[in-house]
Design a protein around this motif. Structure first.
Motif, PDB file in Angstrom:
ATOM      1  N   ASP A   1     -11.816   1.007   7.085  1.00 37.90           N
ATOM      2  CA  ASP A   1     -11.656   1.702   5.806  1.00 37.90           C
ATOM      3  C   ASP A   1     -11.007   3.071   5.971  1.00 37.90           C
ATOM      4  OD1 ASP A   1     -12.273   1.243   2.908  1.00 37.90           O
ATOM      5  OD2 ASP A   1     -13.248   3.193   3.149  1.00 37.90           O
ATOM      6  N   ASP A   2     -11.345   3.778   7.046  1.00 35.17           N
ATOM      7  CA  ASP A   2     -10.735   5.093   7.270  1.00 35.17           C
ATOM      8  C   ASP A   2      -9.238   4.954   7.529  1.00 35.17           C
ATOM      9  OD1 ASP A   2     -13.129   6.391   6.923  1.00 35.17           O
ATOM     10  OD2 ASP A   2     -13.552   6.617   9.067  1.00 35.17           O
ATOM     11  N   GLU A   3      -8.847   3.962   8.315  1.00 35.27           N
ATOM     12  CA  GLU A   3      -7.425   3.734   8.602  1.00 35.27           C
ATOM     13  C   GLU A   3      -6.676   3.334   7.348  1.00 35.27           C
ATOM     14  OE1 GLU A   3      -7.896   2.267  13.257  1.00 35.27           O
ATOM     15  OE2 GLU A   3      -8.054   0.822  11.607  1.00 35.27           O
ATOM     16  N   LEU A   4      -7.308   2.500   6.520  1.00 33.88           N
ATOM     17  CA  LEU A   4      -6.696   2.086   5.265  1.00 33.88           C
ATOM     18  C   LEU A   4      -6.449   3.294   4.363  1.00 33.88           C
ATOM     19  CD1 LEU A   4      -5.945  -0.718   4.038  1.00 33.88           C
ATOM     20  CD2 LEU A   4      -8.144  -0.664   2.858  1.00 33.88           C
ATOM     21  N   THR A   5      -7.439   4.174   4.287  1.00 33.84           N
ATOM     22  CA  THR A   5      -7.319   5.376   3.464  1.00 33.84           C
ATOM     23  C   THR A   5      -6.248   6.315   4.003  1.00 33.84           C
ATOM     24  OG1 THR A   5      -9.659   5.221   2.858  1.00 33.84           O
ATOM     25  CG2 THR A   5      -8.587   7.339   2.515  1.00 33.84           C
TER      26      THR A   5
ATOM     27  N   PRO B   1       0.840   4.330  -6.238  1.00 36.63           N
ATOM     28  CA  PRO B   1       0.394   5.646  -5.763  1.00 36.63           C
ATOM     29  C   PRO B   1      -1.068   5.638  -5.302  1.00 36.63           C
ATOM     30  CG  PRO B   1       0.371   5.587  -8.154  1.00 36.63           C
ATOM     31  CD  PRO B   1       0.975   4.286  -7.706  1.00 36.63           C
ATOM     32  N   TYR B   2      -1.427   6.656  -4.521  1.00 34.01           N
ATOM     33  CA  TYR B   2      -2.817   6.885  -4.134  1.00 34.01           C
ATOM     34  C   TYR B   2      -3.564   7.483  -5.334  1.00 34.01           C
ATOM     35  CZ  TYR B   2      -6.849   8.650  -1.552  1.00 34.01           C
ATOM     36  OH  TYR B   2      -8.118   8.893  -1.107  1.00 34.01           O
ATOM     37  N   PRO B   3      -4.806   7.115  -5.613  1.00 32.40           N
ATOM     38  CA  PRO B   3      -5.693   6.236  -4.848  1.00 32.40           C
ATOM     39  C   PRO B   3      -5.658   4.764  -5.284  1.00 32.40           C
ATOM     40  CG  PRO B   3      -6.959   7.308  -6.546  1.00 32.40           C
ATOM     41  CD  PRO B   3      -5.539   7.806  -6.705  1.00 32.40           C
ATOM     42  N   GLN B   4      -4.799   4.451  -6.274  1.00 31.27           N
ATOM     43  CA  GLN B   4      -4.771   3.064  -6.743  1.00 31.27           C
ATOM     44  C   GLN B   4      -4.398   2.103  -5.622  1.00 31.27           C
ATOM     45  OE1 GLN B   4      -1.772   2.019  -9.702  1.00 31.27           O
ATOM     46  NE2 GLN B   4      -3.220   0.631 -10.708  1.00 31.27           N
ATOM     47  N   ASN B   5      -3.522   2.533  -4.729  1.00 27.53           N
ATOM     48  CA  ASN B   5      -3.080   1.637  -3.656  1.00 27.53           C
ATOM     49  C   ASN B   5      -4.234   1.211  -2.749  1.00 27.53           C
ATOM     50  OD1 ASN B   5      -3.343   4.192  -2.492  1.00 27.53           O
ATOM     51  ND2 ASN B   5      -1.333   4.196  -1.526  1.00 27.53           N
ATOM     52  N   VAL B   6      -5.082   2.157  -2.366  1.00 26.76           N
ATOM     53  CA  VAL B   6      -6.195   1.802  -1.485  1.00 26.76           C
ATOM     54  C   VAL B   6      -7.261   1.010  -2.248  1.00 26.76           C
ATOM     55  CG1 VAL B   6      -7.595   3.913  -1.765  1.00 26.76           C
ATOM     56  CG2 VAL B   6      -7.651   2.650   0.386  1.00 26.76           C
ATOM     57  N   GLU B   7      -7.436   1.308  -3.527  1.00 30.81           N
ATOM     58  CA  GLU B   7      -8.400   0.556  -4.337  1.00 30.81           C
ATOM     59  C   GLU B   7      -7.984  -0.913  -4.438  1.00 30.81           C
ATOM     60  OE1 GLU B   7      -8.278   2.750  -7.949  1.00 30.81           O
ATOM     61  OE2 GLU B   7      -9.496   4.414  -7.184  1.00 30.81           O
TER      62      GLU B   7
ATOM     63  N   ILE C   1       0.836  -1.204   0.000  1.00 31.94           N
ATOM     64  CA  ILE C   1       0.000   0.000   0.000  1.00 31.94           C
ATOM     65  C   ILE C   1       0.870   1.252   0.000  1.00 31.94           C
ATOM     66  CG2 ILE C   1      -1.741   1.308   1.296  1.00 31.94           C
ATOM     67  CD1 ILE C   1      -2.612  -1.414   2.517  1.00 31.94           C
ATOM     68  N   THR C   2       1.869   1.276   0.876  1.00 31.30           N
ATOM     69  CA  THR C   2       2.658   2.500   1.059  1.00 31.30           C
ATOM     70  C   THR C   2       3.828   2.637   0.099  1.00 31.30           C
ATOM     71  OG1 THR C   2       4.005   1.402   2.735  1.00 31.30           O
ATOM     72  CG2 THR C   2       2.075   2.630   3.504  1.00 31.30           C
ATOM     73  N   HIS C   3       4.360   1.507  -0.370  1.00 32.75           N
ATOM     74  CA  HIS C   3       5.552   1.548  -1.212  1.00 32.75           C
ATOM     75  C   HIS C   3       5.341   0.896  -2.584  1.00 32.75           C
ATOM     76  CE1 HIS C   3       7.119   2.181   2.850  1.00 32.75           C
ATOM     77  NE2 HIS C   3       8.208   2.677   2.308  1.00 32.75           N
TER      78      HIS C   3
END
Length: 303
Positions: free
Chosen positions: A71-75, A33-39, A28-30
């Motif tokens: 979900d909020d923590e994931l985002t 990029p956002y938002p693809q990582n959370v998706e 997710i972090t490495h």
């Protein structure tokens, strides 16, 4: 006392005995990029739920070890900058200093063991880097597999590594390497590496029984389940070989070392394949999550 918290979903699963599958957070972090990582994280978690198990994405946030993210923590994690990449050497320090870090394979195994989670799905494990005879660059993932009794489902070792030497180290450390439904050890983006896997199993129930038998026998360490990427998503090894060589040469020229090597190479290969490597990565992670859920559901059931 370890500052550890469980998501509501994971807490309920622990109470009612529902199978749980651990997930790492560096993807997710490495990884993208956002938002693809959370998706993608949501897709992988959804695959596990669809199979009847509960996902537990693991991360350290503000000094607390999270087993499962809402979900909020994931985002939030997906958008946080400067997140540490945690392995065995630094996960405790990150927690002790109130830091935020994403877990690699090794750190996720440690956290899963603490939480009583037997199965963990990832993309590919780390291993022996090319040129390790000079650099001594060998991932802590291999030593973790030798000492922490979690079954890890991966699409083999990352193809940027010296796969043959990685298998040798795993053998020396007594780690069972089990190819799923084929004889070849898979090579991450490619289904085959031309290296025979030491073991083969075609049934998640057999894999679960092997996990349990190791526990009954008091054998330390986990199992590596090498699950090949789906046929329609693979990039042939012959096509990848010159691309990986170019990326490695670029890394050497740029003086990239240590923890920076893997993310640099993955990004360079993404560029050289016009994004195909990331599409393959997403497909193999989802495929591994589905198999991990099947194994988790079998653990603890009677043969």
């Amino acid at each position: 006392m370890i500052p550890i918290t469980y998501s509501a979903e994971v807490s309920a699963a622990r109470e009612n005995g529902t199978a749980i599958v651990a997930l790492e957070s560096t993807i997710i972090t490495h990884g993208m990029p956002y938002p693809q990582n959370v998706e993608v994280a949501r897709l992988v978690e959804g695959d596990i739920r669809a199979a009847g198990a509960v996902p537990a994405t693991i991360a350290v946030m503000n000094g607390t070890l999270h087993i499962g993210l809402d979900d909020d923590e994931l985002t939030t994690l997906a958008q946080t900058k400067g997140v540490a990449k945690l392995s065995r050497a630094d996960i405790a320090a990150c927690i002790a200093t109130g830091g935020t870090g994403a877990t690699t394979v090794a750190a996720t195994m440690i956290a899963a063991k603490l939480a009583g989670i037997a199965v963990f799905a990832t993309g590919g494990i780390g291993g022996v880097h090319k040129g390790a005879e000079d650099s001594f660059d060998i991932s802590a993932d291999l030593m973790e597999l030798a000492q922490t009794d979690v079954t890890v489902v991966a699409a083999g070792a990352k193809a940027i590594l010296d796969v043959a030497k990685t298998l040798e180290v795993l053998e020396t450390q007594g780690v069972p390497v089990i190819a799923y439904c084929q004889d070849d050890f898979p090579a991450f983006w490619s289904r085959g590496s031309k290296l025979k896997a030491p073991l083969r199993m075609d049934d998640p129930a057999q894999i679960a029984r092997a996990h349990e038998m190791r526990g009954l026998m008091g054998l330390p360490g986990g199992q590596l389940i090498a699950n090949p990427i789906p046929v329609d998503a693979e990039i042939p090894a012959a096509e990848l070989a010159p691309i990986i060589a170019t990326a490695q040469a670029d890394a050497d020229k740029a003086g990239i070392v240590g923890k920076g090597v893997t993310p640099y190479l993955l990004q360079r290969i993404f560029e050289l394949t016009n994004g195909r490597s990331l599409e393959a990565n997403i497909a193999l992670v989802r495929n591994n999550a589905r198999l991990a859920a099947k194994i988790a559901l079998e653990i603890g059931t009677k043969p």
